[in-house]
Scaffold this motif. Structure first.
Motif, PDB file in Angstrom:
ATOM      1  N   UNK A  47      94.333  20.001  53.423  1.00 57.92           N
ATOM      2  CA  UNK A  47      93.566  19.717  53.973  1.00 57.92           C
ATOM      3  C   UNK A  47      93.293  20.647  54.859  1.00 57.92           C
ATOM      4  N   UNK A  48      93.277  21.443  55.463  1.00 56.09           N
ATOM      5  CA  UNK A  48      92.995  21.682  56.509  1.00 56.09           C
ATOM      6  C   UNK A  48      92.458  23.394  55.486  1.00 56.09           C
ATOM      7  N   UNK A  49      92.925  22.858  54.633  1.00 56.27           N
ATOM      8  CA  UNK A  49      92.242  24.991  53.768  1.00 56.27           C
ATOM      9  C   UNK A  49      90.650  23.659  52.681  1.00 56.27           C
ATOM     10  N   UNK A  50      90.999  22.904  52.706  1.00 51.69           N
ATOM     11  CA  UNK A  50      89.875  22.035  52.024  1.00 51.69           C
ATOM     12  C   UNK A  50      88.231  21.736  52.436  1.00 51.69           C
ATOM     13  N   UNK A  51      88.554  21.498  54.315  1.00 49.20           N
ATOM     14  CA  UNK A  51      87.934  21.230  55.138  1.00 49.20           C
ATOM     15  C   UNK A  51      86.942  22.761  55.823  1.00 49.20           C
ATOM     16  N   UNK A  52      87.975  23.603  55.742  1.00 57.29           N
ATOM     17  CA  UNK A  52      87.073  24.831  56.046  1.00 57.29           C
ATOM     18  C   UNK A  52      86.780  25.505  54.603  1.00 57.29           C
ATOM     19  N   UNK A  53      86.957  25.360  53.806  1.00 61.28           N
ATOM     20  CA  UNK A  53      85.857  25.653  52.007  1.00 61.28           C
ATOM     21  C   UNK A  53      87.000  26.296  51.605  1.00 61.28           C
ATOM     22  N   UNK A  54      88.287  26.434  51.094  1.00 62.89           N
ATOM     23  CA  UNK A  54      88.661  27.076  50.692  1.00 62.89           C
ATOM     24  C   UNK A  54      88.853  26.558  48.742  1.00 62.89           C
ATOM     25  N   UNK A  55      88.832  24.641  48.803  1.00 57.03           N
ATOM     26  CA  UNK A  55      88.983  23.561  47.428  1.00 57.03           C
ATOM     27  C   UNK A  55      87.496  23.418  47.087  1.00 57.03           C
ATOM     28  N   UNK A  56      87.267  23.334  45.842  1.00 53.63           N
ATOM     29  CA  UNK A  56      86.013  22.198  45.130  1.00 53.63           C
ATOM     30  C   UNK A  56      87.248  20.987  44.803  1.00 53.63           C
ATOM     31  N   UNK A  57      86.174  20.558  44.972  1.00 49.83           N
ATOM     32  CA  UNK A  57      87.181  18.970  44.848  1.00 49.83           C
ATOM     33  C   UNK A  57      86.491  18.539  44.048  1.00 49.83           C
ATOM     34  N   UNK A  58      87.257  18.010  42.924  1.00 52.59           N
ATOM     35  CA  UNK A  58      86.610  17.985  41.633  1.00 52.59           C
ATOM     36  C   UNK A  58      86.284  16.910  41.160  1.00 52.59           C
ATOM     37  N   UNK A  59      88.062  15.811  41.993  1.00 49.70           N
ATOM     38  CA  UNK A  59      87.257  14.008  41.800  1.00 49.70           C
ATOM     39  C   UNK A  59      87.895  13.959  43.437  1.00 49.70           C
ATOM     40  N   UNK A  60      88.429  12.266  43.211  1.00 53.80           N
ATOM     41  CA  UNK A  60      88.391  11.867  44.332  1.00 53.80           C
ATOM     42  C   UNK A  60      88.683  10.045  44.075  1.00 53.80           C
ATOM     43  N   UNK A  61      89.903   9.408  44.667  1.00 49.39           N
ATOM     44  CA  UNK A  61      90.228   7.752  44.391  1.00 49.39           C
ATOM     45  C   UNK A  61      90.986   7.351  45.214  1.00 49.39           C
ATOM     46  N   UNK A  62      90.818   5.698  45.599  1.00 50.87           N
ATOM     47  CA  UNK A  62      91.347   5.342  46.478  1.00 50.87           C
ATOM     48  C   UNK A  62      92.935   4.853  45.889  1.00 50.87           C
ATOM     49  N   UNK A  63      93.922   5.209  46.368  1.00 47.86           N
ATOM     50  CA  UNK A  63      95.236   5.086  45.313  1.00 47.86           C
ATOM     51  C   UNK A  63      95.963   3.719  46.743  1.00 47.86           C
ATOM     52  N   UNK A  64      95.661   2.991  46.819  1.00 47.78           N
ATOM     53  CA  UNK A  64      95.815   1.262  47.706  1.00 47.78           C
ATOM     54  C   UNK A  64      95.164   2.012  48.673  1.00 47.78           C
ATOM     55  N   UNK A  65      95.701   1.990  50.055  1.00 46.94           N
ATOM     56  CA  UNK A  65      95.136   2.500  51.116  1.00 46.94           C
ATOM     57  C   UNK A  65      94.645   3.405  51.459  1.00 46.94           C
ATOM     58  N   UNK A  66      94.709   4.655  51.103  1.00 48.08           N
ATOM     59  CA  UNK A  66      94.726   5.952  51.140  1.00 48.08           C
ATOM     60  C   UNK A  66      93.667   6.820  49.976  1.00 48.08           C
ATOM     61  N   UNK A  67      92.702   7.459  50.432  1.00 48.91           N
ATOM     62  CA  UNK A  67      91.942   7.822  49.700  1.00 48.91           C
ATOM     63  C   UNK A  67      92.912  10.072  49.246  1.00 48.91           C
ATOM     64  N   UNK A  68      92.575   9.726  47.956  1.00 45.06           N
ATOM     65  CA  UNK A  68      93.494  10.956  47.457  1.00 45.06           C
ATOM     66  C   UNK A  68      92.282  12.006  46.757  1.00 45.06           C
ATOM     67  N   UNK A  69      92.649  13.060  46.171  1.00 45.18           N
ATOM     68  CA  UNK A  69      91.267  13.966  45.725  1.00 45.18           C
ATOM     69  C   UNK A  69      92.065  15.329  45.020  1.00 45.18           C
ATOM     70  N   UNK A  70      91.360  15.559  44.457  1.00 43.79           N
ATOM     71  CA  UNK A  70      92.311  17.098  42.676  1.00 43.79           C
ATOM     72  C   UNK A  70      91.055  17.515  43.407  1.00 43.79           C
ATOM     73  N   UNK A  71      91.878  18.887  43.778  1.00 48.01           N
ATOM     74  CA  UNK A  71      90.819  20.131  43.950  1.00 48.01           C
ATOM     75  C   UNK A  71      92.005  21.200  43.663  1.00 48.01           C
TER      76      UNK A  71
END
Length: 295
Positions: free
Chosen positions: A224-248
């Motif tokens: 998450x730290x690497x994602x929010x500091x710009x090292x990843x591109x989000x392919x998609x995100x979805x809900x899994x139960x009550x949590x949010x998951x993402x493909x990076x």
């Protein structure tokens, strides 16, 4: 001869300057604080995080909460502000993160802007290189180029059309915190990094409320730290139960270079620093035992 200010006076400096501006101009002040979390990052790396968090909390409470001379304030940083303890005394915070579609076009250059930039400087034939190296970021719903790297490449290619692209971000941004995080990675994390370098993707649970003192509490916090500091591109995100998951994935060749060169070097240095004597002693004992059994 002026005396050094006290810590309390430093903590009230934003409040003092706001009052001075209102008195002079007759209007309430607008406060802009860029990269608020850089002092937190540096103090975390050097072992005085709590002291820095206490100071910034006092600075923000006086300058942003108890400031009658304030019109509004804008704060930027890599980590979301709402969970960080330094903001516990503030109210009415409006959070705009990398996932938000609000203002997403202002985080960098858009495709048409980069094409126009290349055209205006007569380097239309270099556009695909710019795209391969510095495009690929997703802010909200908008495709974004790294503005610093684009400008640096244009500056270098203008006098030399055969100039080769470089990982400008790797040479200008501080990657110390990433190095520290990599040093704490386990074998599962290393496999994920190798998958990314090979052009693959990883899946993580999104945590928007990470603080520096929580980075090592959960394995997903690293990603998450690497994602929010710009090292990843989000392919998609979805809900899994009550949590949010993402493909990076890695966004472009520039970040791919950072991972391929720097991260793998850190892993090699980490392996070199280990004491391998127990491994070799066990290996030799096993070899001798097997040789005796075969006689």
């Amino acid at each position: 001869m002026s005396e050094e200010a006290s810590e309390e006076e430093y903590a009230k400096s934003v409040l003092f300057l706001s009052r001075c501006l209102e008195t002079y101009y007759g209007k309430k002040a607008v406060v802009l604080i860029d990269e608020y979390d850089v002092p937190l990052e540096n103090s975390f790396a050097r072992g005085f995080y709590d002291e820095m968090a206490d100071f910034i909390r006092a600075l923000f409470e006086s300058g942003l909460k108890d400031n009658a001379s304030l019109e509004f304030a804008v704060i930027t940083g890599c980590l979301r502000v709402s969970k960080e303890s330094i903001f516990t005394g503030l109210n009415n915070l409006n959070i705009v993160s990398i996932r938000s579609a609000n203002f997403d076009e202002y985080f960098g250059f858009q495709t048409e802007e980069v094409k126009a930039l290349c055209h205006d400087y007569g380097i239309d034939d270099q556009y695909e290189t710019v795209k391969d190296w510095y495009d690929g970021y997703t802010f909200g719903l908008t495709d974004i180029y790294n503005p610093w790297s684009v400008l640096r490449y244009v500056f270098d290619v203008l006098p030399n059309k055969s100039w080769l692209p470089m990982a400008y971000w790797a040479n200008t941004s501080s990657n110390d915190i990433v190095k520290t995080l990599i040093e704490h990675a386990d074998d599962v994390d290393r496999e994920k990094i190798e998958e990314l370098i090979a052009g693959g993707t990883i899946e993580i649970q999104i945590h928007e409320d990470i603080t520096y003192d929580e980075i090592y509490e959960d394995g997903d916090n690293l990603w998450n730290f690497l994602y929010f500091t710009g090292y990843f591109r989000k392919i998609k995100e979805w809900m899994e139960g009550r949590t949010i998951r993402a493909q990076l994935a890695l966004p472009n060749k520039e970040v791919h270079y950072i991972f391929e060169q720097k991260v793998q070097r850190w892993f090699r240095d980490r392996v070199k620093s280990r004491d391998m004597k127990p491994f070799w002693n066990r290996f030799l004992r096993q070899g001798v035992r097997r040789a005796l059994q075969s006689v």
